[in-house]
Design an enzyme around this catalytic site. Structure first.
Site, PDB file in Angstrom:
ATOM      1  N   ASP A 151      15.435  -8.742  50.477  1.00 40.75           N
ATOM      2  CA  ASP A 151      15.807  -8.967  49.070  1.00 40.75           C
ATOM      3  C   ASP A 151      16.050  -7.664  48.305  1.00 40.75           C
ATOM      4  O   ASP A 151      16.943  -7.583  47.469  1.00 40.75           O
ATOM      5  CB  ASP A 151      14.771  -9.830  48.344  1.00 40.75           C
ATOM      6  CG  ASP A 151      13.393  -9.178  48.247  1.00 40.75           C
ATOM      7  OD1 ASP A 151      13.106  -8.264  49.045  1.00 40.75           O
ATOM      8  OD2 ASP A 151      12.602  -9.592  47.379  1.00 40.75           O
ATOM      9  N   HIS A 152      15.268  -6.622  48.595  1.00 42.50           N
ATOM     10  CA  HIS A 152      15.443  -5.335  47.898  1.00 42.50           C
ATOM     11  C   HIS A 152      14.616  -4.276  48.614  1.00 42.50           C
ATOM     12  O   HIS A 152      13.948  -4.559  49.606  1.00 42.50           O
ATOM     13  CB  HIS A 152      15.040  -5.437  46.423  1.00 42.50           C
ATOM     14  CG  HIS A 152      13.661  -5.977  46.199  1.00 42.50           C
ATOM     15  ND1 HIS A 152      12.524  -5.265  46.508  1.00 42.50           N
ATOM     16  CD2 HIS A 152      13.226  -7.171  45.708  1.00 42.50           C
ATOM     17  CE1 HIS A 152      11.452  -5.985  46.211  1.00 42.50           C
ATOM     18  NE2 HIS A 152      11.843  -7.148  45.727  1.00 42.50           N
ATOM     19  N   HIS A 162       4.884  -6.967  50.473  1.00 40.41           N
ATOM     20  CA  HIS A 162       5.108  -6.603  49.072  1.00 40.41           C
ATOM     21  C   HIS A 162       4.155  -5.474  48.706  1.00 40.41           C
ATOM     22  O   HIS A 162       3.001  -5.461  49.126  1.00 40.41           O
ATOM     23  CB  HIS A 162       4.859  -7.824  48.171  1.00 40.41           C
ATOM     24  CG  HIS A 162       5.344  -7.667  46.762  1.00 40.41           C
ATOM     25  ND1 HIS A 162       4.806  -6.766  45.879  1.00 40.41           N
ATOM     26  CD2 HIS A 162       6.332  -8.307  46.081  1.00 40.41           C
ATOM     27  CE1 HIS A 162       5.432  -6.857  44.718  1.00 40.41           C
ATOM     28  NE2 HIS A 162       6.366  -7.780  44.819  1.00 40.41           N
ATOM     29  N   GLU A 216      10.701 -10.235  52.136  1.00 44.40           N
ATOM     30  CA  GLU A 216      10.282  -9.475  50.959  1.00 44.40           C
ATOM     31  C   GLU A 216      10.286  -7.969  51.235  1.00 44.40           C
ATOM     32  O   GLU A 216       9.703  -7.496  52.221  1.00 44.40           O
ATOM     33  CB  GLU A 216       8.884  -9.934  50.530  1.00 44.40           C
ATOM     34  CG  GLU A 216       8.243  -9.110  49.432  1.00 44.40           C
ATOM     35  CD  GLU A 216       9.023  -9.146  48.130  1.00 44.40           C
ATOM     36  OE1 GLU A 216       9.140  -8.096  47.486  1.00 44.40           O
ATOM     37  OE2 GLU A 216       9.521 -10.225  47.754  1.00 44.40           O
ATOM     38  N   THR A 240      13.241  -9.484  42.921  1.00 40.55           N
ATOM     39  CA  THR A 240      13.395 -10.641  43.801  1.00 40.55           C
ATOM     40  C   THR A 240      14.200 -11.750  43.144  1.00 40.55           C
ATOM     41  O   THR A 240      15.032 -12.390  43.787  1.00 40.55           O
ATOM     42  CB  THR A 240      12.017 -11.168  44.228  1.00 40.55           C
ATOM     43  OG1 THR A 240      11.362 -10.177  45.009  1.00 40.55           O
ATOM     44  CG2 THR A 240      12.139 -12.443  45.040  1.00 40.55           C
TER      45      THR A 240
END
Length: 730
Positions: free
Chosen positions: A482-483, A421, A261, A305
């Site tokens: 993911d990003h 996150h 994440e 996500t």
């Protein structure tokens, strides 16, 4: 006494009766919101918004009764609308207890199909407190019957009902304004139905969902066969052959995808205060059996996500105006990795310690073809076990082993971590005392390194288990970010930490910050670090070819990263293009800003060759996004089935009985079972070692199936049980 008499007199009027119904509905709605729903109310402002959410719609709906001139009809209409609103509320309560989700219009219109899928009888879902939901209606009807509340014969004309409607509309508008101020673009970028309910209430959510469903149906009706042909032609033209050296290299192996994440590439090999932030991931990145990519870009849009998942699973881009998962995922046809590999004998599962409704995963995963989805209901429930968006990462891996070992091999699995996150918060007990983070003025940056370090430790523990259990030697592990985690607004503060200058930081640097790690690790692979530009859209064809599965008949917009003919370029969801030579901001070609990718300098004067190259890249990037949007928005894959592909049937999946299904299958297979549990002649959970303080004296969370999971029954077993019970009662 005077006040009591005034109240009694007031409810004898039609406006008083109306007010009584609205207030009582409001009270029971708040009761349900706090005691039955888990809305994640995190601050006083959210509580206030939630309190206002049912008022406007309740006034609008119950106020309909005022438009009937005959008093008796007016009262009946008000009661009927209150009753319908209560039915909707109660139905959502029952549904939420089973699925931790809210009813969609599609589910309601297919009610006959929902009932068997509940897995528990309706009676088992009832609670004694449910009586409170109906108590007001029962008492009011009794009071009307015995004439303690009398019918008001007065005529109210149109002015009063219009005033009531105006008040209802005003309160509804106020609620939406407050919701938008707290959660901008709430309806535009919806990633969880519970967010809509939290901010706007059950009624508004239901109307919104109905409109969204109708729009989806209308869009799919406008599908055109020629559009599909154009897309097929485009993807075929841009498809490249697999590498003869890598095709089938990992055939028949298990696949484990570790979803890091918000994990960015700059974290790899970075030291803070003399210590590596992610020492274990660094070692995997440089491992002799890892193919790593250092110019691998995330390509997510508003779906964040869920966009990353969509690209990895389907080889198509996220949509331009929200999350594909939440907007289209419940309805669309997919040709995704879980189902493609299922046709090759694979079993599939996702492990994620958040609610199943987040990003609409509980619906989408069925359409993707996932056999099992282990959401928060399968994990420990102690309050300090979770942080931010779900179960802490160390606990996720540790508590998933008892399910992973039951899966038939080969399997295709995905672990979605959440601790790293935003806002990157950590409990003090989970911090590594040997790791000291940065001391910038931005706490988000300081926290980011701590959560990334924690995530690294969690992955390390999981790898240790893979090796000690024997899974490692027969498994391909995919690790990817993911990003981005830190936003553009934080990059200038971050710059000196990663060896850059905040004074010269510009758009080019922001684009480079969209790089995330991508690693393919397997004992059978010869490691290397690939420096070519690549992206998330390329993962699926790369993985399929490694497993010996051809993708030539599938509609996929990426290509095999290991092919000698791979063309290194990517397009972001906002149109920005990155190739080996250029960074084309916004995809506007030479009319926009273009940088030399290698030195970061803006190109002002273009050579004829550069003009042609940039124009071609802008054109193919635009077409890729356009055709992907066309494919998904019009659900065109329902008209196309590749040779050898068996479409998924989402109705066959029941994620509430995952463990029971695996246990039953293992029993039926007997000695032919390929699960790790069978190979070890028992559980491997004792091999899992973690330093998570939450589990220090709670080993049972790793070893034992939670009681709430064991209590679930397979539908056929429940039916048998009900039949036996019926016979015994007779």
């Amino acid at each position: 006494m005077v006040k009591k008499r005034d109240f009694t007199n007031f409810i004898q009027t039609r406006t008083g009766f109306f007010t009584l119904l609205v207030v009582l509905f409001w009270i029971k709605y708040l009761f349900v919101a706090y005691f039955d729903f888990n809305l994640g109310l995190s601050d006083p402002y959210q509580h206030i918004i939630m309190w206002t959410s049912p008022l406007g719609t309740a006034i609008l709906l119950i106020g309909i009764g005022f438009y009937f001139p005959k008093p008796i009809i007016s009262y009946i209409a008000m009661l009927f609308m209150d009753f319908l609103n209560t039915v909707l509320l109660f139905a959502n309560v029952l549904y939420y207890r089973q699925f931790s989700d809210f009813l969609t219009v599609k589910t309601m219109t297919n009610a006959g199909k929902v009932a068997p899928g509940l897995g528990k009888s309706a009676v088992a879902l009832l609670h004694p407190t449910d009586f409170i939901i109906w108590l007001d209606l029962i008492i009011i009807i009794i009071l009307l019957a015995i004439k303690e509340i009398k019918i008001d014969p007065k005529s109210y004309g149109l002015l009063t009902p219009f005033a009531i409607t105006s008040i209802g509309a005003f309160l509804l508008g106020l609620n939406m304004f407050l919701a938008e101020s707290s959660r901008p673009r709430l309806l535009r970028n919806t990633f969880d139905r519970s967010y809509v309910v939290k901010y706007l209430g059950i009624d508004t959510y239901t109307v919104y969902d109905g409109i969204k469903s109708a729009q989806t149906v209308q869009v799919t009706k406008n599908a055109n066969a020629s559009d599909l042909n154009n897309i097929l032609t485009f993807t075929k033209q841009n498809q490249i052959p697999a590498s003869s050296s890598y095709f089938g290299k990992e055939k028949g192996k298990n696949v484990i995808i570790i979803h890091l994440e918000s994990f960015q590439q700059f974290l790899i090999n970075l030291k803070v205060n003399g210590k590596e932030v992610t020492p274990f991931l660094n070692s995997i990145y440089k491992n002799q059996h890892t193919i790593s990519f250092d110019n691998f870009y995330h390509q997510v849009g508003l779906g964040r996500t869920s966009d990353a998942e969509n690209m990895l699973e389907t080889g198509t881009y996220g949509i331009s105006d929200g999350s594909l998962f939440t907007s289209l995922g419940s309805e669309n046809t997919f040709q995704a990795a879980p189902q493609i590999l299922r046709n090759q004998g694979y079993t599939s599962a996702v492990f994620h310690g958040n609610v199943g409704t987040f990003w609409n995963r509980n619906d989408v995963y069925k359409n993707l073809g996932y056999n099992y989805f282990f959401d928060q209901n399968y994990y420990s429930r102690a309050s300090n076990d979770k942080i931010g968006y779900g179960l802490k990462d160390k606990l996720l891996f540790a508590e998933s082993i008892k399910y992973l070992e039951q899966m038939q091999q080969p399997f295709y699995t995905k672990f979605i971590t959440v601790t790293n996150h935003i806002p990157f918060s950590m409990d003090q007990e989970d911090l590594d005392p040997k790791f000291k983070t940065t001391d910038t003025r931005d706490e988000t940056i300081n926290n980011y390194f701590q959560t990334a370090h924690y995530l690294d430790e969690a992955v390390h523990e999981f790898f240790n288990y893979l090796k000690s259990s024997g899974l490692y030697k027969n498994t391909t592990v995919i690790i990817y970010g993911d990003h981005y985690g830190l936003t553009n607004s934080e990059n200038e503060t971050l710059a000196p930490i990663i060896g850059e200058s905040s004074d010269t930081w510009n758009t080019y640097n922001n684009v480079q910050m969209q790089r995330v790690p991508f690693m393919i690790h397997a004992p059978n692979l010869k490691g290397k670090i690939n420096h070519e530009v690549s992206g998330e859209i390329d993962v699926l064809p790369t993985l399929l070819h490694l497993l010996g599965v051809s993708n030539k008949n599938y509609i996929q917009f990426g290509n095999d990263l290991l092919s000698p003919q791979y063309k290194p370029w990517v397009v972001f969801r906002n149109g920005t293009i990155v190739s080996q030579k250029y960074v084309i901001v916004g995809g506007k070609g030479i009319k926009g800003t273009v940088y030399d990718r290698k030195n970061g300098k803006e190109i002002i004067n273009f050579t004829p060759e550069e003009k042609v190259e940039i124009s071609q890249l802008a054109k193919i990037g635009k077409k890729s996004l356009k055709y992907s949007d066309l494919l998904n928005n019009h659900n065109l894959l329902r008209y196309y089935t590749p040779i050898g592909f068996i479409p998924t049937n989402p109705s066959q999946f029941d994620y509430s009985t995952n463990f029971q299904q695996m246990e039953k299958l293992q029993s039926e297979l007997g000695s032919k079972s390929t699960s790790l549990y069978t190979h070890h002649h028992g559980s491997t959970t004792g091999l899992y070692k973690t330093d998570a303080p939450e589990l220090e004296n709670r080993q049972e969370e790793i070893n034992q199936i939670p009681e709430n999971v064991r209590d679930n029954q397979l539908i056929e077993d429940e039916n048998k049980s009900n039949k036996k019970s019926s016979k015994s009662n007779n």
